[in-house]
Design a protein around this motif. Structure first.
Motif, PDB file in Angstrom:
ATOM      1  N   MET B   1     -27.817 -16.850 -23.754  1.00  0.00           N
ATOM      2  CA  MET B   1     -26.939 -18.009 -23.954  1.00  0.00           C
ATOM      3  C   MET B   1     -25.724 -17.601 -24.759  1.00  0.00           C
ATOM      4  N   GLY B   2     -24.950 -18.543 -25.166  1.00  0.00           N
ATOM      5  CA  GLY B   2     -23.704 -18.254 -25.901  1.00  0.00           C
ATOM      6  C   GLY B   2     -23.978 -17.812 -27.326  1.00  0.00           C
ATOM      7  N   THR B   3     -22.915 -17.409 -27.964  1.00  0.00           N
ATOM      8  CA  THR B   3     -23.078 -16.937 -29.341  1.00  0.00           C
ATOM      9  C   THR B   3     -23.358 -18.094 -30.284  1.00  0.00           C
ATOM     10  N   THR B   4     -22.676 -19.192 -30.064  1.00  0.00           N
ATOM     11  CA  THR B   4     -23.019 -20.381 -30.853  1.00  0.00           C
ATOM     12  C   THR B   4     -23.632 -21.400 -29.907  1.00  0.00           C
ATOM     13  N   ALA B   5     -24.331 -22.328 -30.470  1.00  0.00           N
ATOM     14  CA  ALA B   5     -25.039 -23.282 -29.623  1.00  0.00           C
ATOM     15  C   ALA B   5     -24.084 -24.194 -28.879  1.00  0.00           C
ATOM     16  N   SER B   6     -22.886 -24.411 -29.424  1.00  0.00           N
ATOM     17  CA  SER B   6     -22.048 -25.423 -28.811  1.00  0.00           C
ATOM     18  C   SER B   6     -21.123 -24.865 -27.752  1.00  0.00           C
ATOM     19  N   GLN B   7     -20.976 -23.554 -27.641  1.00  0.00           N
ATOM     20  CA  GLN B   7     -20.030 -23.023 -26.684  1.00  0.00           C
ATOM     21  C   GLN B   7     -20.704 -22.056 -25.742  1.00  0.00           C
ATOM     22  N   LEU B   8     -20.391 -22.218 -24.478  1.00  0.00           N
ATOM     23  CA  LEU B   8     -20.928 -21.301 -23.499  1.00  0.00           C
ATOM     24  C   LEU B   8     -19.858 -20.269 -23.217  1.00  0.00           C
ATOM     25  N   ARG B   9     -20.210 -18.998 -23.243  1.00  0.00           N
ATOM     26  CA  ARG B   9     -19.185 -17.967 -23.062  1.00  0.00           C
ATOM     27  C   ARG B   9     -18.614 -18.023 -21.660  1.00  0.00           C
ATOM     28  N   LYS B  10     -17.307 -17.674 -21.548  1.00  0.00           N
ATOM     29  CA  LYS B  10     -16.617 -17.805 -20.263  1.00  0.00           C
ATOM     30  C   LYS B  10     -17.233 -16.926 -19.186  1.00  0.00           C
ATOM     31  N   ASP B  11     -17.604 -15.710 -19.581  1.00  0.00           N
ATOM     32  CA  ASP B  11     -18.114 -14.815 -18.528  1.00  0.00           C
ATOM     33  C   ASP B  11     -19.478 -15.291 -18.037  1.00  0.00           C
ATOM     34  N   LEU B  12     -20.271 -15.835 -18.991  1.00  0.00           N
ATOM     35  CA  LEU B  12     -21.557 -16.389 -18.570  1.00  0.00           C
ATOM     36  C   LEU B  12     -21.343 -17.589 -17.657  1.00  0.00           C
ATOM     37  N   LEU B  13     -20.314 -18.372 -18.000  1.00  0.00           N
ATOM     38  CA  LEU B  13     -20.038 -19.572 -17.215  1.00  0.00           C
ATOM     39  C   LEU B  13     -19.716 -19.202 -15.774  1.00  0.00           C
ATOM     40  N   SER B  14     -18.846 -18.177 -15.613  1.00  0.00           N
ATOM     41  CA  SER B  14     -18.509 -17.835 -14.227  1.00  0.00           C
ATOM     42  C   SER B  14     -19.673 -17.143 -13.537  1.00  0.00           C
ATOM     43  N   GLU B  15     -20.491 -16.449 -14.329  1.00  0.00           N
ATOM     44  CA  GLU B  15     -21.671 -15.818 -13.725  1.00  0.00           C
ATOM     45  C   GLU B  15     -22.632 -16.889 -13.219  1.00  0.00           C
ATOM     46  N   TYR B  16     -22.862 -17.909 -14.066  1.00  0.00           N
ATOM     47  CA  TYR B  16     -23.740 -18.993 -13.643  1.00  0.00           C
ATOM     48  C   TYR B  16     -23.170 -19.709 -12.440  1.00  0.00           C
ATOM     49  N   GLN B  17     -21.837 -19.846 -12.436  1.00  0.00           N
ATOM     50  CA  GLN B  17     -21.237 -20.565 -11.324  1.00  0.00           C
ATOM     51  C   GLN B  17     -21.458 -19.827 -10.021  1.00  0.00           C
ATOM     52  N   GLU B  18     -21.421 -18.477 -10.103  1.00  0.00           N
ATOM     53  CA  GLU B  18     -21.658 -17.725  -8.877  1.00  0.00           C
ATOM     54  C   GLU B  18     -23.097 -17.745  -8.437  1.00  0.00           C
ATOM     55  N   LEU B  19     -24.014 -17.791  -9.401  1.00  0.00           N
ATOM     56  CA  LEU B  19     -25.423 -17.666  -9.044  1.00  0.00           C
ATOM     57  C   LEU B  19     -26.062 -18.981  -8.654  1.00  0.00           C
ATOM     58  N   THR B  20     -25.447 -20.091  -9.031  1.00  0.00           N
ATOM     59  CA  THR B  20     -26.059 -21.380  -8.695  1.00  0.00           C
ATOM     60  C   THR B  20     -25.115 -22.182  -7.813  1.00  0.00           C
ATOM     61  N   PHE B  21     -25.574 -23.367  -7.427  1.00  0.00           N
ATOM     62  CA  PHE B  21     -24.741 -24.246  -6.619  1.00  0.00           C
ATOM     63  C   PHE B  21     -23.940 -25.216  -7.480  1.00  0.00           C
ATOM     64  N   LEU B  22     -23.969 -25.001  -8.794  1.00  0.00           N
ATOM     65  CA  LEU B  22     -23.333 -25.990  -9.660  1.00  0.00           C
ATOM     66  C   LEU B  22     -21.863 -25.653  -9.882  1.00  0.00           C
ATOM     67  N   THR B  23     -21.084 -26.700 -10.161  1.00  0.00           N
ATOM     68  CA  THR B  23     -19.688 -26.459 -10.506  1.00  0.00           C
ATOM     69  C   THR B  23     -19.589 -26.232 -12.010  1.00  0.00           C
ATOM     70  N   LYS B  24     -18.392 -25.773 -12.435  1.00  0.00           N
ATOM     71  CA  LYS B  24     -18.190 -25.450 -13.854  1.00  0.00           C
ATOM     72  C   LYS B  24     -18.502 -26.645 -14.742  1.00  0.00           C
ATOM     73  N   GLN B  25     -18.011 -27.838 -14.336  1.00  0.00           N
ATOM     74  CA  GLN B  25     -18.221 -28.985 -15.225  1.00  0.00           C
ATOM     75  C   GLN B  25     -19.686 -29.366 -15.275  1.00  0.00           C
ATOM     76  N   GLU B  26     -20.410 -29.157 -14.168  1.00  0.00           N
ATOM     77  CA  GLU B  26     -21.837 -29.480 -14.194  1.00  0.00           C
ATOM     78  C   GLU B  26     -22.580 -28.527 -15.118  1.00  0.00           C
ATOM     79  N   ILE B  27     -22.173 -27.232 -15.117  1.00  0.00           N
ATOM     80  CA  ILE B  27     -22.857 -26.267 -15.983  1.00  0.00           C
ATOM     81  C   ILE B  27     -22.592 -26.610 -17.452  1.00  0.00           C
ATOM     82  N   ILE B  28     -21.336 -26.988 -17.724  1.00  0.00           N
ATOM     83  CA  ILE B  28     -21.006 -27.315 -19.119  1.00  0.00           C
ATOM     84  C   ILE B  28     -21.795 -28.535 -19.569  1.00  0.00           C
TER      85      ILE B  28
END
Lengths: 565, 189
Positions: B1-28
């Protein structure tokens, strides 16, 4: 670099969330009432998009140039804005850009590059909008049909369909309990239906057919009767306040007669409850379209010959119909839902809380949209009224739904109904409106004194004149060639129709061949697996090339390989 | 997960976006909701796990008749206790999202309905499925006779190779003919 991508992400998120109109409300409705009722709201939102697009196109290409070159409408002396115009659309409004009559026929601009030909603009805007609408409708109808009608095998209605249609998006505790209840009742019903495959004796069947014939004759007769009474009423459409009488009667008929049709449910006994819904839908569509057809033919024949600025008159009549329809939908919501709720809970307990009648409401929406489509040519700013109407309607229906209705009892065949609604939207509604506008443009002489096409023989002559102009310029000879040999020649359309018919025949043969293949492969799977001595059940690879045929081929191959391994 | 609980790192975000069917706002949004379920101590460990009870307290899952099965299917915990990491949670939302394909949804639906996890839906699984959907108490269940009839109808409809169980391909075949499935197999935050 980072900051820029940050900004763009936030901006796109924000715009997406605001453009995703009503997302929260629709999730709430879907969570409590299920996908069947949600489909009404999705349909409403979809129609709203059509109207917003129409407004943008009309306003941008027709109204704004008119307003730039003639900022003040030339209203004759003595006509001022009274409050009644909002309802009747006549009087002050009839001289503004609201209707066809308010547009000039001159080529605006100073000549040279900054010319704006109002005639061509008007014609092409309306034509382009209709074509785009038609394309959007055909596309969504075809994709919906393919996904939800062809692949859904209506023969095996039974248990699996019910079990697999459990709506995971329902989140309300009470709604979930109610759905479980309904599902249990439906499962029990389907079990008892399978047992009761009894063939009725001949006398019973004859009696049923007699009843069907009677009810259909009666309903068609009522539709025709209403049509003729509307026609006679049209003749009395003279002074200003009485002009409201015609839309009032039309909307009253549209409200009352379908209630009458639903009484037929008590007498008729359809073997399939779905046929009941289809019968109601067909009757309502016949009623509404026959009334609209009679009104249109009256406008085309009598009004076009009698009045001087007849397009504006037709535009005003449509405006009144739209407004009156809106008032009556509000009334219908009041009587259909609020009063039924009160009666069902306080007075006659056996009726219970009413359900939201999706079919009736969607047909009302389709009727409203038909009026808007007919009105595109005669009143370019009619989509504004439609947008306001749909906006208010959304919130009205949502409030009425949450206060007065309960979730539907039958796990509805929402997907198949969706296909039928889109088909009704396309076939009688859009095509009817398109044919009426096309007839007006092609054959009827435009009025002499007002509008962009005054003085021409038909509206289409504007294109002819433009083509003659282009003919003198060498660079555009190809456009003229296309116009003369493709658009205006009959041989071209004949050949195209012939080719399409041949393709349809070929595809039908392919479909029939595939169905035969499916039956054969099914039988072979049973044969192969019953020939298995022992071994695990077939584990199958998923490769979906052609859904129907190849699945069986894959299963067959794997079953075979399991036996021989 | 991210370094702090409240922020998801950008690279993880785009990685998750590629691996799942979710959009960026849904992941956030999912990250936000997941963080709310975590207790204070758990927030700082690298891959926190949310116990099943907390997951079941989400309003989207609270009244779902299959909530426990959903947690078990998506959980990657060794102890088989149905607890979910953030990535399990994203897997769950991805399978139930709008853009997931029919194959994914039917695959997971099969696993959810397979109560004994043996890879096929036999009579016992089907009976538990029907009971889940019709009611738990005695007066809302179907009678034994009705249940037997119903299960034999189901098997008649969907058991193509007539071996008495419904395997994944038969299940997917019958699901593909149910047009309402894709639109109803949906959970959106």
């Amino acid at each position: 670099m980072n900051c820029f991508s940050d900004c763009s992400t936030t901006i796109s998120l924000v715009t997406k969330q605001t453009l995703e109109l009503w997302r929260g409300t629709m999730k709430e409705v879907g969570g409590k009432f299920g996908t069947g009722v949600l489909s009404y709201f999705k349909f409403l939102k979809w129609l709203l998009m059509f109207n917003i697009f129409s407004f943008l196109v009309n306003f941008g290409f027709i109204t704004i140039p008119q307003l730039i070159y003639h900022p003040t409408p030339d209203i004759p002396a003595g006509v001022s804005f009274k409050g009644l115009e909002i309802l009747t659309g006549a009087g002050y409004f009839s001289h503004t850009v609201m209707y066809y009559g308010g547009y000039s026929n001159k080529t605006q601009g100073t000549g040279g590059r900054s010319e704006y030909n109002m005639q061509l603009a008007y014609f092409f805007t309306v034509a382009a909008y209709m074509v785009l609408c038609g394309a959007a409708l055909i596309y969504s109808m075809a994709s919906s049909f393919r996904k939800k009608y062809v692949l859904a095998d209506s023969g095996l209605g039974g248990a699996w369909q019910l079990l697999c249609s459990w709506d995971f998006s329902v989140t309300n505790e009470k709604a979930v309990r109610q759905r479980k209840n309904n599902l249990r009742i439906q499962l029990k019903e389907s079990l008892s239906e399978k047992v009761q495959v009894a063939l009725l004796p001949l006398t019973e069947r004859l009696k049923h057919y007699g009843v069907f014939l009677g009810t259909w004759l009666l309903s068609t007769g009522m539709a025709l009767g209403c049509g003729t009474s509307v026609y006679f009423l049209c003749q009395y459409d003279t002074w200003e306040a009485a002009t409201l009488l015609l839309p009032f009667v039309v909307s009253l008929i549209n409200l009352v007669v379908p209630l009458f049709y639903s009484l037929f449910k008590k007498i008729e006994h359809y073997s399939n409850p779905r046929m009941q819904v289809y019968a109601i839908i067909v009757r309502n569509v016949i009623l509404k379209m026959s009334i609209l057809g009679i009104l249109c033919s009256y406008w085309m024949k009598d009004v076009a010959n009698t009045f001087s600025c007849w397009e504006s008159i037709v535009g005003q009549a449509l405006y009144r119909l739209v407004i009156m329809d809106f008032l009556f939908i509000m009334l219908g919501s009041f009587f259909g839902e609020f009063l039924s709720n009160v009666i069902g809970t306080k007075c006659i307990q056996s009726l219970g809380v009413p359900e939201f009648d999706v079919a009736r409401n969607v047909l009302d929406l389709i009727y409203a949209q038909t009026l808007a489509w007919i009105g595109i040519y005669f009143s370019p700013l009619l989509p504004v009224i439609q947008i306001i109407k749909f906006f208010i309607l959304f919130y009205l229906k949502k409030v009425s739904l949450t206060q007065n209705c309960q979730p539907p009892r039958r796990a509805g065949r929402a997907a198949q109904m969706q296909t039928i609604f889109i088909a009704i939207l396309f076939f009688p509604s859009f095509l009817g409106a398109l044919s009426m506008v096309a007839y007006t443009v092609w054959t009827l002489p435009p009025s002499d004194k007002c509008g962009p096409f005054r003085g021409l023989n038909t509206t289409f002559s504007a294109i002819q004149i433009w083509m003659d102009d282009l003919n003198r310029v060498d660079a555009f000879q190809w456009t003229v060639w296309i116009y003369q040999h493709v658009i205006r020649s009959e041989i071209f359309y004949f050949l195209v129709s012939l080719i399409i018919l041949v393709f349809i025949y070929i595809f039908r043969q392919i479909t029939q061949g595939r169905q035969l293949l499916i039956t054969l492969l099914r039988q072979q799977i049973v044969n192969v697996s019953s020939g298995e001595l022992s071994g695990p059940t077939c584990l199958v690879h998923q490769s979906w090339c052609v859904r129907s045929g190849c699945v069986y081929v894959m299963m067959l191959l794997k079953c075979r390989s399991n036996i021989f391994s | 997960m991210g370094t702090t609980a409240s922020q998801l790192r950008k690279d993880l975000l785009s990685e998750y976006q590629e691996l799942t069917f979710l959009t960026k706002q849904e992941i956030i949004l999912a990250h936000k909701r997941f963080s709310e379920l975590l207790s204070k101590e758990d927030r700082n460990i690298p891959t926190p796990r949310v116990p099943m009870e907390k997951v079941l307290s989400l309003p989207e899952l609270k009244s779902n008749p299959f909530r426990k099965r959903i947690c078990h299917v998506f959980s990657t915990s060794d102890m088989k206790d149905g607890s979910l990491t953030f990535e399990d949670f994203l897997d769950l939302l991805s399978a139930f999202s709008d853009s997931a394909t029919l194959e994914i949804k039917s695959h997971y639906a099969f696993r959810i309905f397979d109560f004994d996890d043996d890879g096929t839906l036999d009579g016992g699984d089907l009976e538990k499925l029907v009971n889940c959907l019709t009611g738990e108490t005695d007066d809302t269940r179907l009678t034994t006779e009705e249940m037997r009839q119903l299960i034999s109808n189901i098997l008649e409809e969907s058991d193509i190779d007539k071996d008495g169980t419904v395997n994944l391909s038969e299940f997917q075949h019958v699901i593909s003919r149910s047009p309402d499935f894709v639109s109803s197999f949906k959970i959106v935050l």
